[in-house]
Motif scaffolding. Structure first.
Motif, mmCIF file in Angstrom:
data_model
loop_
_atom_site.group_PDB
_atom_site.id
_atom_site.type_symbol
_atom_site.label_atom_id
_atom_site.label_comp_id
_atom_site.label_asym_id
_atom_site.label_seq_id
_atom_site.Cartn_x
_atom_site.Cartn_y
_atom_site.Cartn_z
ATOM 1 N N GLY A 45 -34.593 40.838 0.172
ATOM 2 C CA GLY A 45 -34.107 42.008 0.891
ATOM 3 C C GLY A 45 -34.471 43.275 0.157
ATOM 4 O O GLY A 45 -34.910 43.244 -0.993
ATOM 5 N N ASP A 46 -34.276 44.396 0.835
ATOM 6 C CA ASP A 46 -34.575 45.690 0.228
ATOM 7 C C ASP A 46 -33.657 45.953 -0.960
ATOM 8 O O ASP A 46 -32.618 45.303 -1.127
ATOM 9 C CB ASP A 46 -34.402 46.809 1.258
ATOM 10 N N PHE A 105 -31.848 35.369 -11.804
ATOM 11 C CA PHE A 105 -32.764 36.470 -12.099
ATOM 12 C C PHE A 105 -32.549 37.563 -11.058
ATOM 13 O O PHE A 105 -32.828 37.352 -9.875
ATOM 14 C CB PHE A 105 -34.225 36.005 -12.026
ATOM 15 N N ASP A 106 -32.053 38.725 -11.494
ATOM 16 C CA ASP A 106 -31.852 39.802 -10.519
ATOM 17 C C ASP A 106 -33.164 40.495 -10.168
ATOM 18 O O ASP A 106 -33.207 41.321 -9.261
ATOM 19 C CB ASP A 106 -30.791 40.803 -10.984
ATOM 20 N N ASP A 107 -34.252 40.140 -10.868
ATOM 21 C CA ASP A 107 -35.582 40.657 -10.532
ATOM 22 C C ASP A 107 -36.586 39.528 -10.737
ATOM 23 O O ASP A 107 -37.313 39.494 -11.723
ATOM 24 C CB ASP A 107 -35.938 41.872 -11.387
ATOM 25 N N PHE A 108 -36.590 38.583 -9.811
ATOM 26 C CA PHE A 108 -37.459 37.411 -9.943
ATOM 27 C C PHE A 108 -38.922 37.809 -9.935
ATOM 28 O O PHE A 108 -39.760 37.149 -10.539
ATOM 29 C CB PHE A 108 -37.166 36.426 -8.803
ATOM 30 N N GLY A 109 -39.235 38.907 -9.263
ATOM 31 C CA GLY A 109 -40.616 39.360 -9.200
ATOM 32 C C GLY A 109 -41.201 39.714 -10.547
ATOM 33 O O GLY A 109 -42.417 39.662 -10.737
ATOM 34 N N ALA A 110 -40.354 40.053 -11.524
ATOM 35 C CA ALA A 110 -40.853 40.400 -12.854
ATOM 36 C C ALA A 110 -41.499 39.212 -13.556
ATOM 37 O O ALA A 110 -42.279 39.390 -14.494
ATOM 38 C CB ALA A 110 -39.716 40.950 -13.713
ATOM 39 N N LEU A 111 -41.193 38.001 -13.105
ATOM 40 C CA LEU A 111 -41.837 36.815 -13.683
ATOM 41 C C LEU A 111 -43.333 36.798 -13.392
ATOM 42 O O LEU A 111 -44.088 36.080 -14.040
ATOM 43 C CB LEU A 111 -41.204 35.538 -13.128
ATOM 44 N N PHE A 112 -43.751 37.577 -12.405
ATOM 45 C CA PHE A 112 -45.151 37.577 -11.983
ATOM 46 C C PHE A 112 -45.825 38.927 -12.235
ATOM 47 O O PHE A 112 -46.855 39.223 -11.665
ATOM 48 C CB PHE A 112 -45.233 37.229 -10.494
ATOM 49 N N ALA A 113 -45.238 39.726 -13.110
ATOM 50 C CA ALA A 113 -45.740 41.088 -13.316
ATOM 51 C C ALA A 113 -47.005 41.122 -14.159
ATOM 52 O O ALA A 113 -47.879 41.954 -13.949
ATOM 53 C CB ALA A 113 -44.664 41.952 -13.963
ATOM 54 N N ARG A 135 -35.110 20.030 -10.877
ATOM 55 C CA ARG A 135 -34.363 19.735 -12.106
ATOM 56 C C ARG A 135 -33.392 20.842 -12.475
ATOM 57 O O ARG A 135 -32.458 20.630 -13.238
ATOM 58 C CB ARG A 135 -35.354 19.481 -13.252
ATOM 59 N N VAL A 136 -33.602 22.050 -11.958
ATOM 60 C CA VAL A 136 -32.709 23.169 -12.254
ATOM 61 C C VAL A 136 -32.392 23.925 -10.963
ATOM 62 O O VAL A 136 -33.157 23.900 -10.001
ATOM 63 C CB VAL A 136 -33.318 24.152 -13.285
ATOM 64 N N ARG A 137 -31.253 24.609 -10.981
ATOM 65 C CA ARG A 137 -30.885 25.511 -9.896
ATOM 66 C C ARG A 137 -31.243 26.930 -10.336
ATOM 67 O O ARG A 137 -30.890 27.341 -11.438
ATOM 68 C CB ARG A 137 -29.387 25.426 -9.610
ATOM 69 N N VAL A 138 -31.917 27.645 -9.469
ATOM 70 C CA VAL A 138 -32.345 29.004 -9.785
ATOM 71 C C VAL A 138 -32.009 29.902 -8.605
ATOM 72 O O VAL A 138 -32.215 29.529 -7.445
ATOM 73 C CB VAL A 138 -33.867 29.064 -10.058
ATOM 74 N N ILE A 139 -31.471 31.084 -8.906
ATOM 75 C CA ILE A 139 -31.316 32.144 -7.906
ATOM 76 C C ILE A 139 -32.226 33.288 -8.333
ATOM 77 O O ILE A 139 -32.146 33.753 -9.469
ATOM 78 C CB ILE A 139 -29.878 32.680 -7.825
ATOM 79 N N GLY A 140 -33.072 33.726 -7.436
ATOM 80 C CA GLY A 140 -33.932 34.860 -7.723
ATOM 81 C C GLY A 140 -33.808 35.917 -6.640
ATOM 82 O O GLY A 140 -33.769 35.579 -5.452
ATOM 83 N N GLU A 141 -33.716 37.175 -7.050
ATOM 84 C CA GLU A 141 -33.694 38.281 -6.088
ATOM 85 C C GLU A 141 -35.074 38.920 -6.022
ATOM 86 O O GLU A 141 -35.699 39.165 -7.057
ATOM 87 C CB GLU A 141 -32.666 39.331 -6.514
#
Length: 197
Positions: A45-46, A105-113, A135-141
């Motif tokens: 979302g925005d 991760f409140d900024d999942f996109g930073a993993l791909f920066a 194997r893990v639970r992940v929440i990314g925004e």
């Protein structure tokens, strides 16, 4: 750790928790995903659409669950030697798998920066197997723009994660949310300037 959003880390949920108005359906969707088999979920979302508020609301109703808030920067902070950041991420993922913690991760996109082809760090690839294999639970925004970029960089990781679209609230819901927050601040922070109706 606090992020740009309001979701707390490691179950540091305020008492009482902050309001989450008009999001029952989205909260139910998020809960069904996180209460089921281990999966990753992307809240798309925005900016300021309420993604972090959903995470906080879910965490408040699941106080027994461990939620580890982290970021791309925290995962690699201070890691300088070859393989050091990979070992750190592997250790975090292994620990999360062992205790069934939710990585947030409140900024999942930073993993791909970064650009791996130019010597950057490929954090998404380091996490891919754990997430894809359930194997893990992940929440990314993510914003929709960041999601497009992440999909181009790692279609396997992003494709393995379920998505919950978080639209901005409509006008009546926004007004009710403002009223709920004003009442919440009056109750929990009486010393701060208050908002009149």
């Amino acid at each position: 750790r606090g992020g740009r959003g309001s979701a707390p880390s490691r179950n540091e949920i305020p008492d009482p928790p902050p309001p989450c108005v008009g999001r029952d359906t989205l909260l139910g969707d998020l809960g069904r995903i996180l209460d089921g088999p281990r999966r990753g979920v992307l809240l798309v979302g925005d900016e300021a659409a309420g993604k972090s508020a959903l995470v906080t609301a879910w965490a408040a109703s699941h106080s027994q669950r461990q939620i580890w808030a982290t970021s791309a920067a925290e995962l690699v902070a201070g890691a300088s030697g070859l393989g050091e950041w990979q070992a750190r991420i592997a250790a975090v993922l292994a620990a999360a798998e062992t205790v069934d913690a939710v990585l947030y991760f409140d900024d999942f996109g930073a993993l791909f920066a970064d650009r791996p082809s130019e010597g950057g760090i490929e954090l998404g690839a380091a996490m891919r197997r754990h997430v894809v294999d359930g194997r893990v639970r992940v929440i990314g925004e993510l914003t929709s723009v960041a999601l497009d970029r992440a999909e181009r960089r790692d279609v396997s990781l992003i494709g393995s994660m379920l998505r919950v679209n978080v639209p901005a609230t409509d006008l009546p819901t926004t007004v009710r949310a403002c009223e709920a927050w004003a009442a919440y601040w009056a109750r929990t922070q009486p010393g701060r300037p208050q908002i009149a109706p």
